[in-house]
Write a protein that holds these residues in place. Structure first.
Motif, short mmCIF file in Angstrom:
data_model
loop_
_atom_site.label_atom_id
_atom_site.label_comp_id
_atom_site.label_asym_id
_atom_site.label_seq_id
_atom_site.Cartn_x
_atom_site.Cartn_y
_atom_site.Cartn_z
N LEU A 27 3.87 9.60 5.70
CA LEU A 27 3.48 9.89 4.31
C LEU A 27 3.25 8.63 3.49
CD1 LEU A 27 5.48 12.96 2.99
CD2 LEU A 27 3.32 12.86 4.20
N ASP A 28 3.82 7.51 3.95
CA ASP A 28 3.64 6.24 3.22
C ASP A 28 2.50 5.41 3.79
OD1 ASP A 28 5.60 6.66 1.40
OD2 ASP A 28 7.17 5.58 2.49
N ASP A 29 1.79 5.94 4.78
CA ASP A 29 0.71 5.17 5.40
C ASP A 29 -0.56 5.26 4.55
OD1 ASP A 29 0.06 3.93 8.31
OD2 ASP A 29 -1.70 4.93 7.47
N GLY A 30 -1.24 4.13 4.44
CA GLY A 30 -2.44 4.08 3.59
C GLY A 30 -3.52 5.06 4.02
N ARG A 77 0.87 9.80 -5.57
CA ARG A 77 1.45 11.16 -5.48
C ARG A 77 2.13 11.56 -6.79
NH1 ARG A 77 2.48 10.38 0.30
NH2 ARG A 77 4.52 9.49 -0.11
N ILE A 126 0.57 4.52 -2.47
CA ILE A 126 0.45 5.92 -2.05
C ILE A 126 1.46 6.78 -2.81
CG2 ILE A 126 0.66 7.49 -0.05
CD1 ILE A 126 -1.71 5.65 0.24
N ILE A 182 -3.37 8.03 4.85
CA ILE A 182 -3.18 9.42 4.39
C ILE A 182 -3.98 9.69 3.11
CG2 ILE A 182 -1.17 9.27 2.85
CD1 ILE A 182 0.05 11.50 4.71
N ILE A 207 0.82 -1.21 0.00
CA ILE A 207 0.00 0.00 0.00
C ILE A 207 0.85 1.27 0.00
CG2 ILE A 207 -0.32 0.12 2.51
CD1 ILE A 207 -3.11 0.79 0.06
#
Lengths: 181, 395
Positions: free
Chosen positions: B369-372, A129, A125, B374, A121
């Motif tokens: 910032l890499d957490d789902g 971006r 993300i 967000i 995941i």
């Protein structure tokens, strides 16, 4: 009667549009990774050889992009050289059309369960971006605001025009190369 | 017509209230199960919380075939494999998880192995891998916060590879969640406070993030009301069974809400802080909630303003001008945190925890910032934004 006759044509046109947009996005992802430092920085956290796919379930149009290292992408068209590492799958062509025609933001499409993530995941993300960054560059601001959650406040017109021109030029030349091949 | 769309799914039977545990035999029997295994942890057993469950079953001539009470706080694939082995050896046919998040997640993972077969739980990691209903599975939560009894996810550590494996499938949802006030009566004050703030955060983020929908909104607002009306009184009177039940129900309702509309930046920061500084999840939620709401304020002014009604009651809501209600809602949450600090020293800032170094903030921001979660935050949080929030939450 006319509407019933037109419907298959409209559905066909929608599929062609999604197919074309995937080609544009695939080429544009490769292009932005060559011209934009921020996109490169995002992508550089991906493993080298990482294969990213966006596709329409079950066997609809798709795009495959590989991370070559240092934040650079290569667009592979619609066929992966090996098993993909991350796949973002639209549940239906209608959902892909909503996103690719900028009627629904990518993040909203996730929240609306229009698509599923098959893979890590955190990489999804990051790729989102990069896609947002790409859309902010290549779309007019009014359209981009419909496509991304928040238009980057630090993206000013001169930078946008310059980067967008370079991306479009690269995408066009990649299309010409593909046509020649 | 707008593009609005949502999905909502919660097939879990909620069995809640006085003598709820005594419904377990009937409910299991209804699913054709007669040889249940209990999965729990040592803390639950030491607190005497297993006795009422066992007694309730024995009185209805339902034998608990096996009890595994050694689930660690951060469960691993080896633990899951061991428990599945015991389940098979004892010829069990159903699972009752009694505990908090770790015991429940472990039981979900065990249910995958004993239902789908094999010993390698990692093979089932990911979304949508499981295609069939699993064995009968009940959950008896002993904390009022995680909402794990109504979520379709489990996280198990692969200690050899140092990664956390996520499992997502609607088949992970239990057949029934048993909410009995006896299970939370002995919760220590600081855990009562932190877990309730976890539930409050679930509900608040479910109500203000981009996945919100009318059905999850109904659960979220009700959960916020129950927590704001009962948390402080339960802190003063821990043996208040009615108040405990209200908090437990709030946790379940908040769980239903957020599992259908997701959470946002509070959770992204909380997950990162938990991973780096090993702070309890509920505490992280309590720490970050007001700061993230302030950051999101202009994107969530309307729904956050609506929450004031449930946080502070109709008089305060009516007395506050519409354009000040969002700020008043944040102020109400801050007052609740201040009260909890007075009652049980639940930290309000990262510095007050004594477990976080200021030098770690950069790493927390980067990881968040890499957490789902967000993805579902109403604002597009960048590294600088996350760092600014952490700086405010520091002291």
């Amino acid at each position: 009667m006319l509407a019933r006759r037109m419907q298959p044509m409209a559905l066909h046109a929608r599929r062609l549009y999604v197919q074309l947009m995937f080609q544009v996005m695939g080429n544009a992802l490769q292009a932005i990774s060559e011209v934009d430092a921020e996109a490169q920085q995002e992508a550089s956290a991906l493993p080298v050889g990482f294969l990213f796919e966006m596709m329409v379930m079950p066997n609809g149009p798709n795009l495959i992009v590989e991370h070559l290292g240092d934040g650079r992408f290569r667009y592979h068209g619609s066929s992966a050289p090996r098993k993909v590492n991350l796949s973002i799958k639209f549940k239906h062509i209608a959902h892909a059309f909503l996103v690719l025609s900028f009627q629904e933001k990518t993040s909203v499409a996730f929240a609306n369960d229009r698509m599923i993530v098959d893979g890590e995941i955190s990489y999804a993300i990051r790729m989102t971006r990069v896609l947002n960054r790409l859309e902010a560059f290549i779309l007019p601001r009014l359209v981009a605001q419909r496509a991304v959650k928040e238009y980057p406040s630090n993206l000013h017109l001169p930078e946008k025009i310059l980067s967008a021109s370079r991306i479009y030029l690269k995408v066009a030349s990649q299309f010409v190369e593909t046509a020649r091949a | 017509m707008t593009n609005k769309y949502y999905e909502f799914f919660c097939p879990v039977k909620v069995v809640a209230g006085k003598a709820a545990l005594e419904h377990i035999p009937f409910e299991l029997n209804g699913l054709g199960a007669q040889r249940p295994m209990i999965i729990t942890d040592k803390g639950v057993r030491a607190a005497g919380l297993l006795e009422p469950v066992i007694t309730a079953c024995e009185e209805s001539e339902l034998e608990i075939v096996s009890i595994y009470d050694d689930v660690p706080p951060d469960s691993s694939i080896a633990v899951v494999r061991d428990i599945a082995g015991i389940y098979r050896a004892e010829k069990c046919d159903s699972i009752i998880a009694v505990g908090g998040g770790s015991a429940i997640d472990t039981a979900k993972a065990v249910n995958i192995l004993v239902s789908e077969g094999g010993d390698d739980i990692a093979a089932y990691s990911g979304a949508g891998i499981i295609k069939h209903p699993l064995k009968p599975f009940f959950v008896v939560p002993t904390t009022a916060g995680t909402g794990s009894e109504v979520t379709a996810v489990a996280v198990i550590s692969d200690t050899e590879k140092s990664v956390k494996l996520p499992f997502t499938s609607s088949f992970l949802l239990p057949n029934a969640a048993i909410i009995d006030p006896r299970m939370t009566l002995t919760l220590p004050p600081h855990i009562t406070a932190a877990t309730a703030m976890d539930a409050l955060t679930h509900a608040t983020e479910a109500f203000t993030c981009i996945g919100k929908n009318p059905l999850s909104d109904a659960y979220a607002t009700s959960a916020v009301k129950k927590i704001s009306e009962n948390l402080l009184s339960v802190m003063d009177n821990p043996k208040d069974a009615d108040g405990r039940l209200e908090l437990a129900q709030a946790s379940t309702m908040a769980g239903i809400a957020f599992s259908n509309s997701m959470v946002g930046l509070v959770h992204a920061l909380g997950h990162a802080t938990g991973a780096i500084c090993h702070l309890p999840h509920g505490l992280c939620m309590s720490l970050y909630l007001p700061y993230v709401l302030e950051y999101n304020l202009e994107s969530i002014r309307e729904p956050l303003g609506d929450l004031l009604l449930y946080l502070d009651g109709p008089e305060a809501y009516a007395a506050t001008p519409a354009n000040r209600r969002a700020e008043a809602a944040i102020a109400a949450i801050r007052r609740m945190r201040d009260a909890l600090y007075k009652k049980c020293k639940l930290p309000r800032t990262l510095k007050e925890t004594g477990q976080v170094e200021e030098s770690q903030l950069e790493a927390i921001a980067a990881l968040a910032l890499d957490d789902g979660a967000i993805m579902f935050n109403p604002r597009e949080a960048r590294l600088e934004d996350a760092k600014a929030i952490l700086k405010k939450a520091w002291a």
